[in-house]
Write an enzyme that holds these catalytic residues in place. Structure first.
Site, PDB file in Angstrom:
ATOM      1  N   ILE A 140       2.298  -0.104   6.960  1.00 38.91           N
ATOM      2  CA  ILE A 140       2.034  -1.079   7.490  1.00 38.91           C
ATOM      3  C   ILE A 140       2.896  -1.731   8.270  1.00 38.91           C
ATOM      4  O   ILE A 140       3.309  -1.543   9.298  1.00 38.91           O
ATOM      5  CB  ILE A 140       3.762  -0.928   6.608  1.00 38.91           C
ATOM      6  CG1 ILE A 140       4.402  -0.336   4.812  1.00 38.91           C
ATOM      7  CG2 ILE A 140       4.839  -2.477   6.700  1.00 38.91           C
ATOM      8  CD1 ILE A 140       3.409  -1.054   3.985  1.00 38.91           C
TER       9      ILE A 140
ATOM     10  N   SER B   3       0.840  -1.572  -0.467  1.00 41.12           N
ATOM     11  CA  SER B   3       0.013  -0.149   0.021  1.00 41.12           C
ATOM     12  C   SER B   3       0.786   1.192  -0.137  1.00 41.12           C
ATOM     13  O   SER B   3       1.817   1.369   0.845  1.00 41.12           O
ATOM     14  CB  SER B   3      -0.603  -0.665   1.444  1.00 41.12           C
ATOM     15  OG  SER B   3      -1.773  -0.678   1.385  1.00 41.12           O
TER      16      SER B   3
ATOM     17  N   GLY C 236     -24.668  -5.219  28.459  1.00 35.42           N
ATOM     18  CA  GLY C 236     -25.011  -4.533  28.753  1.00 35.42           C
ATOM     19  C   GLY C 236     -24.422  -3.067  28.990  1.00 35.42           C
ATOM     20  O   GLY C 236     -23.346  -2.956  28.260  1.00 35.42           O
TER      21      GLY C 236
ATOM     22  N   GLY D  31      -2.780 -14.787   2.012  1.00 40.30           N
ATOM     23  CA  GLY D  31      -3.501 -13.596   3.588  1.00 40.30           C
ATOM     24  C   GLY D  31      -4.822 -13.141   3.816  1.00 40.30           C
ATOM     25  O   GLY D  31      -4.779 -13.509   4.958  1.00 40.30           O
TER      26      GLY D  31
ATOM     27  N   GLU E 120      -5.654  -5.939   3.725  1.00 37.84           N
ATOM     28  CA  GLU E 120      -5.308  -6.932   3.063  1.00 37.84           C
ATOM     29  C   GLU E 120      -7.018  -6.599   2.017  1.00 37.84           C
ATOM     30  O   GLU E 120      -7.168  -8.469   1.557  1.00 37.84           O
ATOM     31  CB  GLU E 120      -5.917  -8.388   3.883  1.00 37.84           C
ATOM     32  CG  GLU E 120      -3.769  -8.726   4.335  1.00 37.84           C
ATOM     33  CD  GLU E 120      -3.137  -9.659   4.808  1.00 37.84           C
ATOM     34  OE1 GLU E 120      -3.613 -10.878   4.030  1.00 37.84           O
ATOM     35  OE2 GLU E 120      -2.657  -9.612   6.056  1.00 37.84           O
ATOM     36  N   GLY E 121      -7.276  -5.866   1.349  1.00 38.54           N
ATOM     37  CA  GLY E 121      -8.052  -6.342   0.443  1.00 38.54           C
ATOM     38  C   GLY E 121      -9.419  -5.954   1.589  1.00 38.54           C
ATOM     39  O   GLY E 121     -10.062  -6.213   1.359  1.00 38.54           O
TER      40      GLY E 121
HETATM   41  N1  CAA Z   1      -3.289 -14.584  -8.478  1.00 43.29           N
HETATM   42  C1  CAA Z   1      -2.639 -14.181  -9.567  1.00 43.29           C
HETATM   43  N2  CAA Z   1      -2.418 -13.079 -10.782  1.00 43.29           N
HETATM   44  C2  CAA Z   1      -3.305 -12.225 -10.061  1.00 43.29           C
HETATM   45  C3  CAA Z   1      -4.532 -12.446  -9.167  1.00 43.29           C
HETATM   46  C4  CAA Z   1      -4.503 -13.817  -8.483  1.00 43.29           C
HETATM   47  N3  CAA Z   1      -5.239 -13.477  -7.917  1.00 43.29           N
HETATM   48  N4  CAA Z   1      -5.145 -11.181  -9.209  1.00 43.29           N
HETATM   49  C5  CAA Z   1      -4.879 -10.928 -10.312  1.00 43.29           C
HETATM   50  N5  CAA Z   1      -4.235 -11.565 -10.871  1.00 43.29           N
HETATM   51  C6  CAA Z   1      -3.403 -10.614 -12.617  1.00 43.29           C
HETATM   52  C7  CAA Z   1      -3.797 -10.480 -13.465  1.00 43.29           C
HETATM   53  O1  CAA Z   1      -3.952 -12.402 -13.930  1.00 43.29           O
HETATM   54  C8  CAA Z   1      -3.374  -9.602 -14.719  1.00 43.29           C
HETATM   55  O2  CAA Z   1      -2.136  -9.859 -14.503  1.00 43.29           O
HETATM   56  P1  CAA Z   1      -2.165 -10.403 -16.524  1.00 43.29           P
HETATM   57  O3  CAA Z   1      -2.565  -9.105 -16.826  1.00 43.29           O
HETATM   58  O4  CAA Z   1      -0.207 -10.544 -16.182  1.00 43.29           O
HETATM   59  O5  CAA Z   1      -2.914 -11.368 -17.145  1.00 43.29           O
HETATM   60  C9  CAA Z   1      -2.888  -9.180 -13.090  1.00 43.29           C
HETATM   61  O6  CAA Z   1      -2.996  -9.535 -11.704  1.00 43.29           O
HETATM   62  C10 CAA Z   1      -3.828  -7.439 -12.782  1.00 43.29           C
HETATM   63  O7  CAA Z   1      -4.722  -7.879 -12.512  1.00 43.29           O
HETATM   64  P2  CAA Z   1      -6.970  -7.040 -12.669  1.00 43.29           P
HETATM   65  O8  CAA Z   1      -6.099  -6.931 -14.359  1.00 43.29           O
HETATM   66  O9  CAA Z   1      -7.103  -7.937 -12.229  1.00 43.29           O
HETATM   67  O10 CAA Z   1      -6.032  -6.259 -11.705  1.00 43.29           O
HETATM   68  P3  CAA Z   1      -6.878  -5.003 -11.336  1.00 43.29           P
HETATM   69  O11 CAA Z   1      -6.589  -3.782 -10.917  1.00 43.29           O
HETATM   70  O12 CAA Z   1      -8.283  -4.747 -12.650  1.00 43.29           O
HETATM   71  O13 CAA Z   1      -7.467  -5.232 -10.197  1.00 43.29           O
HETATM   72  C11 CAA Z   1      -7.391  -5.703  -7.582  1.00 43.29           C
HETATM   73  C12 CAA Z   1      -6.835  -6.454  -9.209  1.00 43.29           C
HETATM   74  C13 CAA Z   1      -8.076  -7.727  -7.632  1.00 43.29           C
HETATM   75  C14 CAA Z   1      -8.109  -4.716  -7.407  1.00 43.29           C
HETATM   76  C15 CAA Z   1      -6.072  -6.140  -7.374  1.00 43.29           C
HETATM   77  O14 CAA Z   1      -5.444  -4.989  -6.478  1.00 43.29           O
HETATM   78  C16 CAA Z   1      -6.068  -6.202  -5.223  1.00 43.29           C
HETATM   79  O15 CAA Z   1      -6.604  -7.253  -4.845  1.00 43.29           O
HETATM   80  N6  CAA Z   1      -6.329  -4.497  -4.902  1.00 43.29           N
HETATM   81  C17 CAA Z   1      -6.590  -4.823  -3.170  1.00 43.29           C
HETATM   82  C18 CAA Z   1      -4.953  -4.587  -2.900  1.00 43.29           C
HETATM   83  C19 CAA Z   1      -4.903  -5.322  -1.241  1.00 43.29           C
HETATM   84  O16 CAA Z   1      -5.372  -6.790  -1.103  1.00 43.29           O
HETATM   85  N7  CAA Z   1      -3.840  -4.503  -0.387  1.00 43.29           N
HETATM   86  C20 CAA Z   1      -4.116  -4.803   0.591  1.00 43.29           C
HETATM   87  C21 CAA Z   1      -2.296  -4.461   1.048  1.00 43.29           C
HETATM   88  S1  CAA Z   1      -1.534  -5.103   1.724  1.00 43.29           S
HETATM   89  C22 CAA Z   1      -2.247  -5.959   4.023  1.00 43.29           C
HETATM   90  O17 CAA Z   1      -2.979  -5.646   3.559  1.00 43.29           O
HETATM   91  C23 CAA Z   1      -0.896  -6.707   5.237  1.00 43.29           C
HETATM   92  C24 CAA Z   1      -1.162  -5.675   5.825  1.00 43.29           C
HETATM   93  O18 CAA Z   1      -0.297  -5.270   6.647  1.00 43.29           O
HETATM   94  C25 CAA Z   1      -1.996  -6.660   6.754  1.00 43.29           C
END
Ligand code: CAA
Length: 389
Positions: free
Chosen positions: A157, A126, A339, A242, A363-364
């Site tokens: 982070i 992020s 309560g 995750g 994590e999303g």
């Molecule tokens: N496995 C493998 N590859 C994947 C995948 C998966 N699960 N999901 C997507 N991809 C690949 C796709 O195949 C694509 O690759 P190609 O173009 O080469 O085929 C590429 O990734 C891009 O995918 P999208 O076109 O689907 O991308 P997008 O921008 O439309 O959407 C998203 C992707 C799902 C929204 C993604 O950006 C996402 O998950 N966002 C949320 C991020 C997140 O979870 N952040 C959490 C931060 S970490 C955290 O919180 C940890 C902590 O400290 C507690």
């Protein structure tokens, strides 16, 4: 269908429960109130094997598998979510990511220390302007031949202050968009790495969440995880695992709140009998118990799919979406059962309600889980995949 747990899984569940109730519970209110990092508690978790549950024994892990990890996460999350979020990031993002995709040299260098808890890891995806839209990475890893120069800021982070190593997701070739992104291991003591102020959070207050800044940080190319340009796919793959960890955390929060409410409802009397015997409270507990059982099925199923080498992205997203939603509802209802007592720190449920909220965000977010699920079901995967998809 087989719903039983193995002897080993039951043993781990009990060990985690005993540890959480005996070693985490006594100081948890104080740590939460004063934002005290659970350094000692995390060290104990390392010694007990909870930090390397998905790491192979060859690298010092306990190799227990995802379902056992889920059970341990759940028990620890009933009590202390500042500890369980660290455990989740350590196991399912950092250790699992390195084990599955890093070079042999990187595995040997980092996994034994991470699995034993001697070193804490953090996952830096992020950014101030790239949260849900994770492909819009602004942190750069400039290719300088045998090394990268990393510049940028990472936000929110988990383990940011206490980590010994960061997995940094950074853009090397913007023309290639997400296919130009790399995942690179950066030691926390590398020149040019600094951390920001600790965030003052609603919940998980004693976990160390902060920004991490990289200014002209030189990192050998051998620290890259996987091939050039694999970084975004790496992040997505690792995050699916995750999400099982955070779903387990949410399930644990819900279970912890339910157990407290159930105990209170047996002890507290009103109108001549325990309040749990009044239908108003009995029905609340019945709904809570049902939601927990439904969440368990989703979470354990996602873990089982992962353990059995089957596709689990959709199952993990559904598990996180549902478990984090019921954690909200159940912690709220648990306060209602208590309560006025539920509104004060001593009874633990108000903390669980504050902790529950983050499980719908990190994590999303829940909205991202719905996006992942909707894209999957449009491909025809209406039901959880069991065999071929
Ligand atoms: N496995 C493998 N590859 C994947 C995948 C998966 N699960 N999901 C997507 N991809 C690949 C796709 O195949 C694509 O690759 P190609 O173009 O080469 O085929 C590429 O990734 C891009 O995918 P999208 O076109 O689907 O991308 P997008 O921008 O439309 O959407 C998203 C992707 C799902 C929204 C993604 O950006 C996402 O998950 N966002 C949320 C991020 C997140 O979870 N952040 C959490 C931060 S970490 C955290 O919180 C940890 C902590 O400290 C507690």
């Amino acid at each position: 269908m087989e719903f039983g747990l193995t002897e080993e899984q039951l043993m781990i569940q009990k060990a985690a429960r005993d540890f959480a109730q005996n070693d985490l519970k006594p100081g948890v209110i104080d740590r939460d109130s004063h934002k005290k990092h659970p350094t000692e508690q995390l060290k104990m978790m390392g010694e007990l094997g909870f930090m390397g549950m998905l790491v192979s024994a060859d690298y010092g892990g306990t190799e227990m598998g995802t379902l056992a990890y889920t059970l341990a996460m759940e028990e620890i999350s009933k009590v202390d979510n500042s500890c369980s979020v660290c455990m989740s990031v350590q196991n399912s993002l950092v250790c699992a990511g390195i084990q599955a995709y890093a070079s042999e040299a990187l595995k040997q260098k980092y996994l034994p220390k991470l699995a034993s808890g001697e070193m804490i890891g953090a996952f830096c995806l992020s950014e101030p302007e790239a949260g849900s839209d994770a492909t819009s990475q602004r942190t750069t890893a400039e290719d300088k031949g045998d090394h990268y120069i990393i510049n940028g800021t990472k936000n929110w982070i988990t383990n940011g202050k206490h980590a010994g190593v960061y997995i940094v997701i950074a853009q090397t070739n913007p023309e290639l968009k997400h296919r130009g992104i790399n995942a690179i291991l950066v030691d926390a003591d590398a020149e040019g790495v600094t951390t920001g102020e600790l965030e003052d959070k609603l919940g998980i207050r004693s976990s160390d969440t902060c920004s991490v800044m990289f200014q002209d940080v030189k990192v050998p190319k051998t620290n890259r995880i996987g091939d050039e340009g694999f970084g975004f796919k790496f992040a997505m793959k690792v995050l699916s695992g995750g999400r099982i960890g955070i779903a387990s955390q949410a399930l644990g929060i819900a279970g912890g709140a339910y157990e407290l409410a159930d105990k209170y409802a047996k002890e507290r009397k009103a109108f001549g009998k325990p309040i749990g015997e009044h239908q108003a409270i009995g029905f609340k507990l019945a709904e809570m118990a049902t939601q927990i059982e439904a969440a368990k099925l989703l979470v354990y199923r996602a873990a089982w799919l992962k353990d059995n080498g089957m596709p689990y992205d959709q199952a993990a997203a559904m598990a996180k979406l549902y478990a984090s939603d019921i954690a909200q509802t159940i912690t709220n209802e648990a306060i209602q059962v208590h309560g006025g007592y539920g509104y004060v720190k001593e009874y633990h449920v108000e903390r669980l309600m504050r902790d529950a909220k983050i499980t719908q965000i990190y994590e999303g977010t829940s909205e991202i889980q719905k996006l992942v699920i909707s894209r999957n079901i449009r491909k025809g995967n209406l039901y959880l995949p069991v065999g071929e998809v």
